[in-house]
Design a protein around this motif. Structure first.
Motif, PDB file in Angstrom:
ATOM      1  N   THR A 234       2.960   3.194  -7.080  1.00 50.46           N
ATOM      2  CA  THR A 234       3.078   1.727  -6.512  1.00 50.46           C
ATOM      3  C   THR A 234       4.455   1.480  -6.592  1.00 50.46           C
ATOM      4  N   PRO A 235       5.077   0.884  -5.807  1.00 55.29           N
ATOM      5  CA  PRO A 235       6.360   0.528  -5.790  1.00 55.29           C
ATOM      6  C   PRO A 235       6.752  -0.461  -7.101  1.00 55.29           C
ATOM      7  N   PRO A 236       7.936  -0.251  -7.710  1.00 51.75           N
ATOM      8  CA  PRO A 236       8.285  -1.199  -8.579  1.00 51.75           C
ATOM      9  C   PRO A 236       8.707  -2.517  -8.286  1.00 51.75           C
ATOM     10  N   ALA A 252       0.012   3.872   2.656  1.00 52.07           N
ATOM     11  CA  ALA A 252      -1.373   4.512   2.314  1.00 52.07           C
ATOM     12  C   ALA A 252      -1.852   5.124   3.489  1.00 52.07           C
ATOM     13  N   ARG A 253      -1.609   4.624   4.568  1.00 53.28           N
ATOM     14  CA  ARG A 253      -2.154   5.379   5.906  1.00 53.28           C
ATOM     15  C   ARG A 253      -1.133   6.622   6.264  1.00 53.28           C
ATOM     16  N   ASP A 254      -0.001   6.354   5.845  1.00 53.21           N
ATOM     17  CA  ASP A 254       1.021   7.578   6.250  1.00 53.21           C
ATOM     18  C   ASP A 254       0.728   8.762   5.160  1.00 53.21           C
ATOM     19  N   LEU A 255       0.491   8.512   4.030  1.00 52.54           N
ATOM     20  CA  LEU A 255       0.015   9.602   3.309  1.00 52.54           C
ATOM     21  C   LEU A 255      -1.195  10.649   3.765  1.00 52.54           C
ATOM     22  N   LEU A 275      -3.741   1.458  -7.549  1.00 52.70           N
ATOM     23  CA  LEU A 275      -4.331   0.253  -6.747  1.00 52.70           C
ATOM     24  C   LEU A 275      -5.583   0.400  -6.189  1.00 52.70           C
ATOM     25  N   PRO A 276      -6.607  -0.454  -6.759  1.00 51.70           N
ATOM     26  CA  PRO A 276      -7.748  -0.285  -6.160  1.00 51.70           C
ATOM     27  C   PRO A 276      -7.938  -0.490  -4.496  1.00 51.70           C
ATOM     28  N   ALA A 277      -6.963  -1.461  -4.075  1.00 52.35           N
ATOM     29  CA  ALA A 277      -6.637  -1.637  -2.788  1.00 52.35           C
ATOM     30  C   ALA A 277      -6.633  -0.522  -1.578  1.00 52.35           C
ATOM     31  N   ASP A 278      -5.743   0.469  -2.479  1.00 48.07           N
ATOM     32  CA  ASP A 278      -5.540   1.637  -1.924  1.00 48.07           C
ATOM     33  C   ASP A 278      -6.635   2.377  -1.649  1.00 48.07           C
ATOM     34  N   VAL A 294      -9.408   8.981  -5.785  1.00 48.68           N
ATOM     35  CA  VAL A 294      -9.491   8.925  -7.381  1.00 48.68           C
ATOM     36  C   VAL A 294      -8.833   7.736  -7.723  1.00 48.68           C
ATOM     37  N   TYR A 295      -9.577   6.749  -8.328  1.00 45.30           N
ATOM     38  CA  TYR A 295      -9.043   5.348  -8.759  1.00 45.30           C
ATOM     39  C   TYR A 295      -8.426   5.543 -10.181  1.00 45.30           C
TER      40      TYR A 295
END
Length: 439
Positions: A234-236, A252-255, A275-278, A294-295
């Motif tokens: 998560t970027p600071p 997230a898509r690029d990963l 991040l749950p959204a990811d 994995v959350y």
């Protein structure tokens, strides 16, 4: 995840294969096994030291019975930041090779992005000033978000250098080092110091930093078949998103696309995010990958928020999450009449009741067990045990495995976790289980 080691007994692993050629220059030369060489798991003296330090009892006797192996690669043993950062610079090829040699069946790369949107392995988007030699490179140091300022009578030394401050090519020219800094430094060379005394700088000889693509190729080439667990960092606040138009969703898509491009089967990849959204995005856009995403749950840092985090677990399951990964202190507590027994805590019981599998972090991330105190994080609920000695670390593993029922354990020095998994026949996460779940 938040910011203990050896090498001796070598035992054969079945089904070994050889590493293809791979370029490691200009950093430390790493010799790959020759095609005819068998691949050994080398656990070294640390597991035996911990066992010898245990009190007499059934667990010690069982562990002693396994002292001559055989030991094999275990997917229950997850290499945190590479799996050997008690002694090796984190997120480097050297750390990954050492964790693999100690039998970690799943190896981690924490993923951050550079100024030209390359994906690289770094535990934090903004830790280059403490984990690399960037401040000793004037042409790169001047690009840092916060350039180095020396300590004075009223303020400590300070700097903040992010992967997003430099290009991928510039990042690859850096040397990894043990994470640490000297807050009283008046020059950058002294600022590079600060390694905890229970770690070592023995292997700080220009650790080879990794890109995500390089990590995928390296782990895929390792003998014995290893799996991947990339964590989307998560970027600071210092790197607000979107970054130059680069959104969190594309990040997230690029990963995931990096693994698709390299032809990696989704069953070998355990995506992670705080991040749950990811996680929800992966479940929706890449359902085969998303089934075993994995959350990383760090939402229970106070007694009140822990209650809230526990209450949220069923709703995570309802949204398609199958695996949660809280830190160790969410899962253990001190108990018994004399406050000297390690027992499961409420979070793990609730996660199991919700139908969730559990992975946890990070074993041997802390100072020796006898030294843990009020500022300790990973063993925080255990600081008031009436007896603390290093041998109790195997009790920690045993309760996590047998009573909490975790399906994987991150470690900063993979040997003890690999030893336990082999000796007690503890199995790692079952990919087939998740892939069989209907989308």
């Amino acid at each position: 995840m938040r910011g203990t080691f050896s090498a001796a007994a070598a035992l054969l692993v079945n089904g070994a294969s050889a590493l293809p050629s791979y370029s490691y220059s200009p950093h430390t030369k790493i010799e790959a096994p020759t095609p005819a060489a068998p691949y050994y798991v080398s656990l070294g003296p640390r597991p035996y030291y911990l066992i010898n330090n245990m009190t007499e009892g059934p667990l010690k006797k069982k562990l002693q019975s396994c002292e001559n192996g055989p030991f094999a690669i275990s997917s229950w043993s997850i290499g945190h930041r590479g799996g050997s950062v008690l002694q090796f610079p984190e997120e480097t090829e050297e750390a990954t090779f050492a964790g693999a040699r100690m039998g970690a069946g799943v190896l981690e790369c924490d993923v951050a992005f550079t100024s030209d949107l390359g994906l690289v392995c770094r535990h934090s988007q903004c830790d280059l000033h403490t984990t690399t030699n960037i401040l000793l490179r004037p042409e790169l140091a001047r690009k840092c978000t916060v350039p180095f300022t020396p300590a004075n009578r009223t303020s400590p030394a300070n700097a903040l250098c992010c992967t997003s401050d430099i290009t991928t090519a510039e990042y690859k020219s850096l040397c990894g080092k043990q994470d640490g800094f000297n807050a009283s430094a008046v020059n950058v060379r002294d600022y590079q110091s600060g390694t905890a005394k229970w770690r070592t700088e023995l292997y700080d000889q220009c650790g080879t930093v990794q890109t995500l693509d390089g990590y995928i190729k390296l782990v895929n080439a390792l003998p014995g078949y290893r799996n991947f667990t990339p964590e989307l960092k998560t970027p600071p606040a210092q790197v607000p998103m979107p970054f130059k138009g680069y959104t969190q969703e594309q990040y997230a898509r690029d990963l995931v696309n990096a693994f698709i491009k390299n032809g990696i089967d989704p069953s070998r990849v355990w995506l992670q995010s705080f991040l749950p959204a990811d996680v929800f995005q992966w479940i929706k856009e890449f359902p085969v990958f998303g089934k075993q995403a994995v959350y990383l749950d760090e939402a229970g840092e106070t007694p009140a928020t822990l209650v809230t985090a526990i209450a949220r677990l069923p709703s995570l399951k309802a949204r398609g999450v199958n695996i949660v990964a809280p830190p160790i202190p969410y899962l253990l507590r001190a108990g018994g009449p004399n406050n000297d027994t390690i027992v499961p805590a409420a979070y793990g019981l609730a996660a199991k009741a919700a139908g969730l599998d559990i992975i946890t972090w990070s074993f041997e991330r802390s100072a020796p067990f006898a030294q843990i105190g009020a500022s300790e994080y990973y063993y925080a609920p255990l600081v008031n045990l009436t007896n603390k000695f290093d041998g109790r670390l195997f009790e920690v593993i045993d309760v996590l495995a047998q009573q909490v029922g975790v399906v994987g354990l991150f470690s900063d020095w993979s040997a003890a976790v690999t030893y336990y998994a082999n000796c007690l026949n503890v199995q790692g996460p079952n990919s087939a289980k998740y892939q069989a779940i209907k989308a």
